[in-house]
Structures are given as structure tokens and as C-alpha cells.
Design an enzyme around this catalytic site. Structure first.
Site, mmCIF file in Angstrom:
data_model
loop_
_atom_site.group_PDB
_atom_site.id
_atom_site.type_symbol
_atom_site.label_atom_id
_atom_site.label_comp_id
_atom_site.label_asym_id
_atom_site.label_seq_id
_atom_site.Cartn_x
_atom_site.Cartn_y
_atom_site.Cartn_z
ATOM 1 N N HIS A 50 32.525 46.296 36.501
ATOM 2 C CA HIS A 50 31.676 45.994 37.531
ATOM 3 C C HIS A 50 31.154 44.439 37.521
ATOM 4 O O HIS A 50 30.194 44.046 37.787
ATOM 5 C CB HIS A 50 30.702 46.934 37.912
ATOM 6 C CG HIS A 50 31.027 47.972 38.320
ATOM 7 N ND1 HIS A 50 31.371 48.942 37.418
ATOM 8 C CD2 HIS A 50 31.190 48.661 39.566
ATOM 9 C CE1 HIS A 50 31.618 50.366 37.808
ATOM 10 N NE2 HIS A 50 31.429 49.920 39.270
ATOM 11 N N GLY A 84 50.515 50.525 27.633
ATOM 12 C CA GLY A 84 49.898 50.916 28.919
ATOM 13 C C GLY A 84 49.949 52.300 28.985
ATOM 14 O O GLY A 84 49.188 52.924 30.069
ATOM 15 N N HIS A 113 40.852 50.588 36.504
ATOM 16 C CA HIS A 113 41.156 50.759 38.150
ATOM 17 C C HIS A 113 40.330 49.929 39.028
ATOM 18 O O HIS A 113 39.284 49.488 38.446
ATOM 19 C CB HIS A 113 40.711 52.464 38.422
ATOM 20 C CG HIS A 113 39.346 52.705 37.842
ATOM 21 N ND1 HIS A 113 38.928 52.826 36.683
ATOM 22 C CD2 HIS A 113 38.280 52.755 38.717
ATOM 23 C CE1 HIS A 113 37.521 53.086 36.720
ATOM 24 N NE2 HIS A 113 37.245 53.054 37.791
ATOM 25 N N SER A 145 36.877 48.029 38.010
ATOM 26 C CA SER A 145 36.050 47.313 39.196
ATOM 27 C C SER A 145 35.559 46.150 38.911
ATOM 28 O O SER A 145 34.639 45.603 39.259
ATOM 29 C CB SER A 145 34.649 48.426 39.633
ATOM 30 O OG SER A 145 35.351 49.773 39.927
#
Length: 258
Positions: free
Chosen positions: A195, A141, A158, A177
Site C-alpha cells: 500500500h 515466481g 497482487h 497494492s
């Protein structure tokens, strides 16, 4: 050399063990040696000092930095170390060999296995971290850039929202997202583009069962999944369609070989 032998002969002689040597006045001047240790859960009271900044924790015998904030009910076993500015919650159990790095937070009722390494991270409540797990290190990470600074390299991007009771297996990658509903299962090496939304489970009243989204290994989600079910492939499609595609590809390949 002769002087050394004379001293040794004196120590072995009866005079060395005479009552005058062990008089009350001499006994008062002796420094007692004891194998017993008194530990404290309050570092400001009588905790055993190991180094200039580290002390031994009363419950388990592990070491902790004087600036760490540790709940009195936490257990830190021998060989475990909690570094500076870290926070350890109530009823936490830190097994031997575990290293809790600086500024790490561990939530209540969490248990670590043996030889766990935690840095640059926050662990929630009621977690179980198995033996040998590394969280927050280079390659887990984070990575070290050219300037020597630790830089975040997320496998979970994020603004990602993950619902309750989801299962994410090894090497899963989630872009930014993304919204993942409840009870979603992602098998190994599943990738999710940015998204994208994945639906939560629903109850099927007609068939009297519960349906949830499950993604097979190596799948890649490129668009929203609005209906629960099993998905596979790249791009991810319902698993029965993916199986048909695989069967047709194999049939075409056999025909080509002929």
C-alpha cells in the site's frame, strides 16, 4: 550363415544389377527416398509431421504442437519447441533451444534468446528475453506444493501498478497494492512494503532538468514517496540524509573503538 553369404554374393554379382532387375515395373514399385522436406505454415495442409501431435514450422524449422496458435510471420528456429495451447504473435522470433510451455502467450515482435524456458506466463509485445532466461519455473515466481501443484510465489504482489519506462533490477520485491509511477528506478534487492505509492518523474523548470525517483540497492520503502529524487536506506530516506547518517555512524564507531 551359408544362406546369408549366398544372398550377399548375389547382391554383389552382376545379376543383381541386370536390366531385368531394374525394369520399369520394378522401378514403379520402389519407394523413393528424398532428403528434401516440404514445410507449411498451416498445420492443416502439408506440414511435416514429426510425432503424433508435433509438426515442423515452415519458418525456421522448429517444432510446434498442433493445438498451438502461431502467426504465419513468426520464426521458430531449429531446436525450439512450442507446446500445446500456446499463442505466438506476429513477427516473434524464437531462437534455438527455447522451450515455450503449454498455454504460454508471446506478444508480437518479441524476441527470445537461445535456451530460454517459458512456462505459466504471458509475455507482452516488443520484449527481448536474453539467452538462458527462465520465466515461470519453480524458483522463478512459482513453487510446487506438497500436493504437486504449481503455486504462485510472486516477487510482484497482487494489485500492483507499475508505470511506464520503469527499471526493476535483480531481486526486487514489491508487496501487494503498491503503485509505482513513471520512470522509477529500483536497484537490486529493493523492497517496497504494501500500500505504498511512489511518485512519477516531474520536470524542474527552474533547473531545466527532469527529476525522477531512484532507489539505491538494498533500500526498503515503508511509506509513500511523494517527491522525485534519490533515496536509500532502511527505511528509505533522501540519499543526502542517508549519507549523513552513515558518516555519523562511522564516526561514532571510531570513537567507541578508541
Amino acid at each position: 550363415m551359408a544362406l546369408g553369404f549366398r544372398k550377399l554374393a548375389y547382391l554383389l554379382s552382376e545379376a543383381a544389377f541386370s536390366p531385368q532387375v531394374f525394369s520399369k515395373q520394378n522401378i514403379r514399385n520402389l519407394t523413393p527416398i528424398s532428403n528434401s522436406r516440404t514445410f507449411s505454415c498451416n498445420p492443416d495442409e502439408d506440414a511435416k509431421t514429426v510425432g503424433q501431435e508435433f509438426q515442423i514450422w515452415c519458418n525456421g524449422g522448429g517444432m510446434f504442437h498442433e493445438s498451438a496458435r502461431i502467426d504465419p510471420t513468426a520464426r521458430i528456429e531449429i531446436g525450439a519447441i512450442v507446446h500445446s495451447e500456446s499463442t505466438v504473435g506476429a513477427n516473434v522470433c524464437i531462437r534455438s533451444g527455447t522451450i515455450v510451455g503449454p498455454a504460454v502467450t508471446i506478444g508480437k515482435s518479441t524476441t527470445t534468446g537461445f535456451n530460454v524456458a517459458l512456462t505459466n506466463c504471458t509475455i507482452g509485445d516488443c520484449c527481448v528475453i536474453h539467452n538462458g532466461v527462465s520465466i515461470g519455473q519453480d524458483g522463478f515466481g512459482f513453487f510446487v506444493n506438497e500436493q504437486g501443484h504449481m503455486v504462485k510465489k510472486p516477487q510482484i504482489g497482487h494489485n500492483v501498478v507499475i508505470g511506464k519506462n520503469c527499471m526493476l533490477c535483480g531481486q526486487v520485491g514489491i508487496a501487494g497494492s503498491v503503485t509505482i509511477g513513471d520512470y522509477v528506478t529500483l536497484a537490486g534487492k529493493v523492497g517496497i512494503c504494501d500500500h505504498v505509492c511512489i511518485a512519477s518523474k516531474i520536470a524542474n523548470i527552474v533547473e531545466c532538468n527532469v527529476m525522477q525517483v531512484r532507489l539505491a540497492a538494498n533500500s526498503c520503502v515503508t511509506k509513500n514517496i511523494t517527491e522525485p529524487g534519490d533515496y536509500a536506506g532502511f527505511p528509505a530516506i533522501p540519499v543526502h540524509e542517508w549519507r549523513k547518517q552513515v558518516a555519523l555512524q562511522r564516526k561514532d564507531f571510531r570513537n567507541i573503538k578508541r
